[in-house]
Write a protein that holds these residues in place. Sequence first.
Motif, PDB file in Angstrom:
ATOM      1  N   LYS A 119       0.863  -1.188   0.000  1.00 36.55           N
ATOM      2  CA  LYS A 119       0.000   0.000   0.000  1.00 36.55           C
ATOM      3  C   LYS A 119       0.896   1.233   0.000  1.00 36.55           C
ATOM      4  O   LYS A 119       1.944   1.241   0.649  1.00 36.55           O
ATOM      5  CB  LYS A 119      -0.843  -0.135   1.251  1.00 36.55           C
ATOM      6  CG  LYS A 119      -1.376   1.034   1.912  1.00 36.55           C
ATOM      7  CD  LYS A 119      -2.372   0.557   3.002  1.00 36.55           C
ATOM      8  CE  LYS A 119      -2.643   1.657   3.970  1.00 36.55           C
ATOM      9  NZ  LYS A 119      -2.033   1.606   5.240  1.00 36.55           N
ATOM     10  N   MET A 120       0.478   2.245  -0.758  1.00 39.12           N
ATOM     11  CA  MET A 120       1.268   3.477  -0.796  1.00 39.12           C
ATOM     12  C   MET A 120       0.904   4.343   0.406  1.00 39.12           C
ATOM     13  O   MET A 120      -0.267   4.561   0.682  1.00 39.12           O
ATOM     14  CB  MET A 120       0.992   4.219  -2.110  1.00 39.12           C
ATOM     15  CG  MET A 120       1.850   5.446  -2.344  1.00 39.12           C
ATOM     16  SD  MET A 120       3.644   5.210  -2.141  1.00 39.12           S
ATOM     17  CE  MET A 120       3.966   3.932  -3.369  1.00 39.12           C
ATOM     18  N   THR A 121       1.922   4.802   1.113  1.00 41.79           N
ATOM     19  CA  THR A 121       1.704   5.662   2.279  1.00 41.79           C
ATOM     20  C   THR A 121       2.565   6.914   2.118  1.00 41.79           C
ATOM     21  O   THR A 121       3.506   6.920   1.326  1.00 41.79           O
ATOM     22  CB  THR A 121       2.143   4.943   3.573  1.00 41.79           C
ATOM     23  OG1 THR A 121       3.549   4.690   3.479  1.00 41.79           O
ATOM     24  CG2 THR A 121       1.411   3.623   3.777  1.00 41.79           C
ATOM     25  N   PRO A 122       2.261   7.967   2.877  1.00 38.72           N
ATOM     26  CA  PRO A 122       3.113   9.167   2.816  1.00 38.72           C
ATOM     27  C   PRO A 122       4.577   8.839   3.112  1.00 38.72           C
ATOM     28  O   PRO A 122       5.489   9.418   2.517  1.00 38.72           O
ATOM     29  CB  PRO A 122       2.513  10.080   3.900  1.00 38.72           C
ATOM     30  CG  PRO A 122       1.093   9.647   4.014  1.00 38.72           C
ATOM     31  CD  PRO A 122       1.090   8.157   3.754  1.00 38.72           C
ATOM     32  N   ARG A 123       4.775   7.901   4.013  1.00 36.59           N
ATOM     33  CA  ARG A 123       6.122   7.512   4.394  1.00 36.59           C
ATOM     34  C   ARG A 123       6.881   6.857   3.224  1.00 36.59           C
ATOM     35  O   ARG A 123       8.060   7.125   2.998  1.00 36.59           O
ATOM     36  CB  ARG A 123       5.997   6.518   5.555  1.00 36.59           C
ATOM     37  CG  ARG A 123       7.243   6.251   6.330  1.00 36.59           C
ATOM     38  CD  ARG A 123       6.905   5.180   7.382  1.00 36.59           C
ATOM     39  NE  ARG A 123       8.116   4.627   7.955  1.00 36.59           N
ATOM     40  CZ  ARG A 123       8.700   5.095   9.049  1.00 36.59           C
ATOM     41  NH1 ARG A 123       8.168   6.120   9.689  1.00 36.59           N
ATOM     42  NH2 ARG A 123       9.806   4.541   9.490  1.00 36.59           N
ATOM     43  N   THR A 124       6.139   6.031   2.469  1.00 39.58           N
ATOM     44  CA  THR A 124       6.762   5.369   1.307  1.00 39.58           C
ATOM     45  C   THR A 124       7.018   6.377   0.190  1.00 39.58           C
ATOM     46  O   THR A 124       8.045   6.333  -0.474  1.00 39.58           O
ATOM     47  CB  THR A 124       5.884   4.194   0.834  1.00 39.58           C
ATOM     48  OG1 THR A 124       5.741   3.278   1.925  1.00 39.58           O
ATOM     49  CG2 THR A 124       6.526   3.454  -0.327  1.00 39.58           C
ATOM     50  N   ARG A 125       6.082   7.316   0.000  1.00 34.77           N
ATOM     51  CA  ARG A 125       6.294   8.376  -0.995  1.00 34.77           C
ATOM     52  C   ARG A 125       7.547   9.179  -0.668  1.00 34.77           C
ATOM     53  O   ARG A 125       8.335   9.528  -1.541  1.00 34.77           O
ATOM     54  CB  ARG A 125       5.098   9.336  -1.021  1.00 34.77           C
ATOM     55  CG  ARG A 125       4.014   8.883  -1.948  1.00 34.77           C
ATOM     56  CD  ARG A 125       2.896   9.932  -2.041  1.00 34.77           C
ATOM     57  NE  ARG A 125       1.681   9.310  -2.496  1.00 34.77           N
ATOM     58  CZ  ARG A 125       1.429   9.026  -3.773  1.00 34.77           C
ATOM     59  NH1 ARG A 125       2.294   9.352  -4.716  1.00 34.77           N
ATOM     60  NH2 ARG A 125       0.306   8.432  -4.113  1.00 34.77           N
ATOM     61  N   MET A 126       7.715   9.483   0.602  1.00 38.66           N
ATOM     62  CA  MET A 126       8.892  10.226   1.070  1.00 38.66           C
ATOM     63  C   MET A 126      10.165   9.422   0.799  1.00 38.66           C
ATOM     64  O   MET A 126      11.168   9.980   0.338  1.00 38.66           O
ATOM     65  CB  MET A 126       8.735  10.497   2.569  1.00 38.66           C
ATOM     66  CG  MET A 126       9.855  11.292   3.183  1.00 38.66           C
ATOM     67  SD  MET A 126       9.664  13.041   2.860  1.00 38.66           S
ATOM     68  CE  MET A 126       8.319  13.384   4.010  1.00 38.66           C
ATOM     69  N   LEU A 127      10.091   8.132   1.075  1.00 40.49           N
ATOM     70  CA  LEU A 127      11.237   7.259   0.818  1.00 40.49           C
ATOM     71  C   LEU A 127      11.641   7.320  -0.654  1.00 40.49           C
ATOM     72  O   LEU A 127      12.824   7.461  -0.987  1.00 40.49           O
ATOM     73  CB  LEU A 127      10.883   5.812   1.213  1.00 40.49           C
ATOM     74  CG  LEU A 127      11.866   4.732   0.752  1.00 40.49           C
ATOM     75  CD1 LEU A 127      13.209   4.856   1.472  1.00 40.49           C
ATOM     76  CD2 LEU A 127      11.279   3.332   0.961  1.00 40.49           C
TER      77      LEU A 127
END
Length: 157
Positions: A23-31
């Motif tokens: 699932k895409m999360t803000p944390r993964t987008r930031m990564l």
Amino acid sequence: MAIREVRIMGDEILEKKCKPVTKMTPRTRMLIEDMIDTMYERYGVGLAAPQVGVLKQIVVIDVGEGPIVLINPEIIETKGEQTGEEGCLSLPGKWGIVTRPNYVKVRALDENMEEFVIDGEGLLARAFCHEIDHLKGEMYVDKVEDGLHDVEDEEEE
Ligand code: ZN
């Protein structure tokens, strides 16, 4: 936007298998943004999440045509062969000769978790193979044909 520390060979995280992104999360987008920034800052053509210490199946690549983000990538077709120099940001100052397919087709998810297929030849095909190997805990040094060589940094002279 931030530059992350690149793990160096010998760090055991580089030998581990990465987990798929569910699932895409803000944390993964930031990564992903940080991975792209880090790749450019270090003049790399690709970077895999374990190289910044995260065991997720995420790769970023730019061979000079803009950034490509691959989530949960899978090689679905290869053709031909190329033999050439390869290096890695996790092993600075070294290079080696590696044989890879000359054409590689990949199925992956994009940043919106939508499936797409991308293919490439030459350097891009090599980058697909090299970075996807990282997600399996594999480094190019195990595929090097003629030992590792030192990069001669002529600009320092
Ligand atoms: Zn690498």
